[in-house]
Design an enzyme around this catalytic site. Structure first.
Site, PDB file in Angstrom:
ATOM      1  N   LYS A  91       2.606  26.269  32.081  1.00  0.00           N
ATOM      2  CA  LYS A  91       2.411  25.000  32.770  1.00  0.00           C
ATOM      3  C   LYS A  91       3.398  24.902  33.938  1.00  0.00           C
ATOM      4  CE  LYS A  91      -0.157  22.170  31.907  1.00  0.00           C
ATOM      5  NZ  LYS A  91      -1.511  21.981  32.444  1.00  0.00           N
TER       6      LYS A  91
ATOM      7  N   TYR B  36       3.224  28.307  26.338  1.00  0.00           N
ATOM      8  CA  TYR B  36       2.420  27.233  26.932  1.00  0.00           C
ATOM      9  C   TYR B  36       3.233  26.501  27.996  1.00  0.00           C
ATOM     10  CZ  TYR B  36       0.749  22.449  27.449  1.00  0.00           C
ATOM     11  OH  TYR B  36       0.377  21.234  27.983  1.00  0.00           O
TER      12      TYR B  36
END
Length: 168
Positions: free
Chosen positions: A133, A129
């Site tokens: 990002k 994740y």
């Protein structure tokens, strides 16, 4: 989500018109509609839908992200967090939005080797994740280099009134 709901409430309270793109109906969707926001259900990966949501928009707050999703391949995080950001930026550019605000995460820095850290601390994400990002940040910077007014935020844990999960 919690952050998006709080942002919508603040913008509405300040007198702004709000279009909220959310990937599914949630527990608070009707509440947000009741405040006066236009809620569109769909994904930032749907270029036509994003394009239709961008009509007349002056500022984009891009908070959409795949986060803590279960039973999905890593490619899903790439699709939503990186490509969804690119799709949203492309639509924003075509509609000449005044500002694009991208919500990343301080997690792109991972565990800081020599605290305290700041935005110049090494990039060392701890999970997929956080990596995706960060992978979207250069995409935002590409559009900035082409003249779009952009901001990249890297918040830490976000909490406050109405948060049902973190600190009660």
């Amino acid at each position: 989500g919690f952050t998006g709901k709080a942002l919508v409430k603040r913008l509405i309270d300040e007198g702004h018109e709000v279009i909220s793109l959310d990937y599914k109906e949630g527990l608070k969707t009707e509440e947000i509609r009741g405040w006066g926001a236009e809620v569109v259900i769909g994904s930032v990966t749907d270029a036509e839908l994003v394009e239709s949501c961008m009509q007349g928009v002056e500022v984009v707050h891009h908070l959409a992200a795949a986060f803590r999703e279960l039973d999905v391949p890593n490619s899903y995080y790439d699709e939503v967090n990186v490509e969804g950001t690119r799709i949203t930026l492309q639509a924003a550019e075509r509609h000449q939005v005044k500002k694009f605000i991208y919500c990343s995460t301080c997690g792109v820095h991972g565990n800081i080797d020599d605290p305290p850290g700041d935005e110049l601390a090494p990039i060392q994400p701890n999970d997929y994740y956080q990596q995706t990002k960060y992978d979207a940040e250069p995409v935002v910077n590409e559009f900035c280099a082409r003249g779009m007014d952009t901001v990249i935020l890297r918040p830490a844990a976000i909490y406050g009134p109405g948060d049902p999960e973190r600190f009660q």
